[in-house]
Design an enzyme around this catalytic site. Structure first.
Site, PDB file in Angstrom:
ATOM      1  CE  LYS A   1      -0.463  -0.653   5.002  1.00 15.03           C
ATOM      2  NZ  LYS A   1      -0.068  -2.013   4.962  1.00 15.03           N
TER       3      LYS A   1
ATOM      4  N   GLY B   1      -7.055  -6.040   3.672  1.00 15.38           N
ATOM      5  CA  GLY B   1      -6.725  -7.329   3.502  1.00 15.38           C
ATOM      6  C   GLY B   1      -7.500  -8.198   2.452  1.00 15.38           C
TER       7      GLY B   1
ATOM      8  N   GLY C   1      -1.111  -8.561  20.372  1.00  9.75           N
ATOM      9  CA  GLY C   1      -0.378  -8.574  18.943  1.00  9.75           C
ATOM     10  C   GLY C   1      -1.134  -7.700  18.057  1.00  9.75           C
TER      11      GLY C   1
ATOM     12  CE  LYS D   1      -4.456  -0.937   5.054  1.00  9.55           C
ATOM     13  NZ  LYS D   1      -4.661  -1.342   6.142  1.00  9.55           N
TER      14      LYS D   1
ATOM     15  N   GLY E   1      -3.367  -9.931   8.446  1.00  6.22           N
ATOM     16  CA  GLY E   1      -3.366 -11.285   8.874  1.00  6.22           C
ATOM     17  C   GLY E   1      -2.641 -12.066   7.663  1.00  6.22           C
TER      18      GLY E   1
END
Lengths: 430, 430
Positions: free
Chosen positions: B106, B135, B188, B206, B305
């Site tokens: 990106k 994603g 996380g 984005k 992810g």
């Protein structure tokens, strides 16, 4: 700049919007396609209707659809007549003449999409139909192209706006089915004869199309287990509310756990309020997709209406036009996995069962014994006793097969202490 | 069956997932592409790491990325290194050598997507980057292809999972920013240095990509008005709650009312709880699109992810491979509309302003006069008096420009009775 010529079959709510948008945004469309899109003609049933609102040259209208789709100067055909015939034969004729086809015809695609795809492949033309499922929502292209590197496990869809509107009214205002239907009819969300919507035929056609694409396997309308939502009562909706759920008419397409078969069904079901589909209000549509790698996705938007449907059709027209300029066709039908459709009895899910029982000792024991006999494990039981001495027993099960559940219900009906099995509804989305 | 060879640049969280999925599902991918996809090589920084979990032949790893992308037997290059350099030069080298490119980068695309698209066009290769925004959610392809016949007016996106997680915790549990950030880091969801996420840099990149695609106009990161969310307080969130809203960090791309300019901004905003974006919980992403004909659409799913991002990348790889087999390229960059970016001061929206004021007669009149002077019309005022004799004044305005609002805030600061302008937040999605 080149010109590509489009024949339009049908000029009703959707067709007139397509014509209007093509005229209104001709320059933008040309910039996006790389060629001008021109209406070659519009096939209508009658020529004597006033269609000046479309801004279309009146000489373009014709009643001879067969001649129109066969014209040498037509590059693509848009079919928005609907129904099986003459839509099918017109599409096939167009393809034979080398025209690419865009259609919104879910009935035809659910009936025999393979034959249409086979014809498209044979004649080296495109077949696109984004508008056939969930109206304006980009859904089929994402499934066919964006998720093509992934593996879809499950599709849960609210794909019929009429029934979602009715169920939303029942949930929000506690209305009964008849009352909510009447209101939907008054507002134009439901037809005078609502059978196609409320009995799940419309959703079933869409489920067949979705399952075929999601699982790369041949699925037709005949493969879809269908139950309508006209039997959903205010009491069912209230009971769902009590357990933190909401009733939706769902189109469910899923891979069997071993991945070797496909299940396709349409029925009302309870889903938890935290599920993204639970928040889909009014006549909106949404499709929830569970993929192996992408995880949980949802696509949301208007599932019907002239302008939204026309938007989806025009997206396909632009794609078809670009393909034609490039001398190619897009990805066609994909059934390579050839997974069979699983018998409905093997469907595994949870169930919510309401029983009208006599309020006396031993009833629960007898009821529980029937579930145990069939190997159906109970998660919760809730009993509500009324002053009259009657009681309502609400049982929610763990996962069980449809066959085991049916046998359980037969067993319950035979019990002397069970006056009535008032409702059986599946519990999904957990 | 043909074989197409793919070079992979990077083997971190995303890269190793891509490799694993390509190996695990080789047969399915072959059936869908119409050719086998083979890993030609994987460029990594160090060869001494154990990568046996990917199932990839260890001899495929190389540290010479330039040599890998230049190899004659490579058809497509997948770039998941991230960052500007050397990703940019590797992509350009690959294109010069006739390779199509799939990337999730990106930063690079927001920095200079036009140059990359121009290079792709010049060398007649593909450039795809679905994974760069939101994603796994199919979003760029639907915007570029499904909605290509329509006209997007507005895009409202939750495109950063970290900040959505933090804001969701603040909303659900009343946590403060610092506490919620700490929890996100422990789980996380947030980096040790969270600047890129919480200050909105990630979302801004984005937003630039989305705006360019949605409005067919050149937009870069430098065009995006960016405000982070580290200044959002528990009190802001509570105040939003009190008015039936929720605070979200939004990427907003919109057409000016006349359609002749584009606005692109990232900042925290209050949106009504009934808005479909309000229900997007945890680290999920969702993008809400308002189109002229399609109406209101939403795309929802995991925004980050390894596996989800790899799913999006592989969807693009399959497309690129199909295009290559067909001897074509897909639709490239589209900037024909060339709309300029509107100055931030001209942004029109509503505002929620909290003031710490002295609790004495005449304060409200003085405050209202400042709003009136700047032509900013007030919708509601809510006053909360504390025992200490202090009072909080919460003003929600009707639509006003950013310039008028800034002048109003300056005027308020100058008032003797206003001790502090505690927060100014935009109100969107109504």
């Amino acid at each position: 700049m080149n010109t590509l010529r489009v024949a339009l079959l049908g000029c009703g709510v959707v067709g007139s919007e397509i014509a209007r948008q093509m005229v209104e945004h001709a320059d933008d469309l040309a910039a996006r396609v790389g060629a001008r899109l021109e209406l070659a003609g519009i096939a209508v049933r009658r020529l004597d209707r006033d269609r000046s609102d479309t801004g279309v040259d009146p000489t373009l209208f014709t009643t001879d659809a067969v001649e129109l789709v066969s014209r040498d100067d037509v590059d693509a055909v848009v079919e928005v007549i609907g129904g099986i015939d003459p839509a099918r034969s017109l599409i096939l004729t167009a393809m034979e003449q080398g025209k690419s086809v865009v259609t919104a015809n879910k009935a035809l695609l659910a009936d025999d999409g393979f034959a249409l795809h086979a014809a498209a492949e044979k004649h080296d033309v495109d077949l696109y139909y984004e508008a056939a499922v969930a109206g304006a929502i980009p859904l089929l292209r994402p499934l066919r192209e964006s998720l093509v590197g992934d593996h879809v496990n499950r599709v849960l869809g609210i794909v019929n706006g009429t029934t979602n509107y009715i169920l939303d009214q029942m949930d929000t205002h506690g209305a009964g089915f008849a009352e909510a239907l009447e209101e939907a009819q008054a507002l134009g969300y439901a037809e005078a004869d609502p059978t196609t919507d409320v009995e799940g035929y419309d959703a079933a056609a869409k489920a067949a199309i979705l399952a075929g694409i999601a699982f790369h396997s041949p699925v037709t309308l005949a493969d879809v287990h269908r139950e309508g939502m006209s039997g959903v009562t205010a009491s069912d909706v209230a009971s769902a509310k009590a357990m933190g759920s909401v009733v939706k008419l769902l189109a469910i397409c899923e891979l069997a756990p071993e991945g070797d078969a496909v299940g396709v069904r349409v029925h009302p079901a309870m889903i938890p309020r935290e599920h993204p589909l639970a928040g889909v209000r009014g006549a909106y549509n949404a499709v929830f997709v569970e993929a192996e790698y992408a995880g949980q996705l949802m696509f949301y938007g208007p599932g019907a209406g002239g302008a939204p449907t026309a938007s989806a059709v025009l997206g396909d027209v632009v794609t078809v036009a670009r393909n034609r300029l490039g001398g190619v066709t897009g990805p066609g039908g994909s059934w390579y996995a050839e997974r069979p459709v699983r018998p409905t009895g093997e469907t595994v899910t949870r169930y919510h069962i309401s029983l009208d029982v006599a309020d006396r000792p031993g009833v629960l024991a007898a009821v529980a014994a029937v579930f145990a006999e069939q190997g159906v494990s109970i998660e919760t039981v809730r009993q509500r006793t009324e002053d009259s001495g009657d009681a309502e027993l609400v049982v929610v099960t763990h996962q069980a097969t449809d066959d085991a559940l049916s046998a359980t219900v037969r067993g319950l009906t035979d019990l002397a202490t069970v006056r009535d099995v008032m409702s059986v509804m599946r519990v999904e989305g957990e």
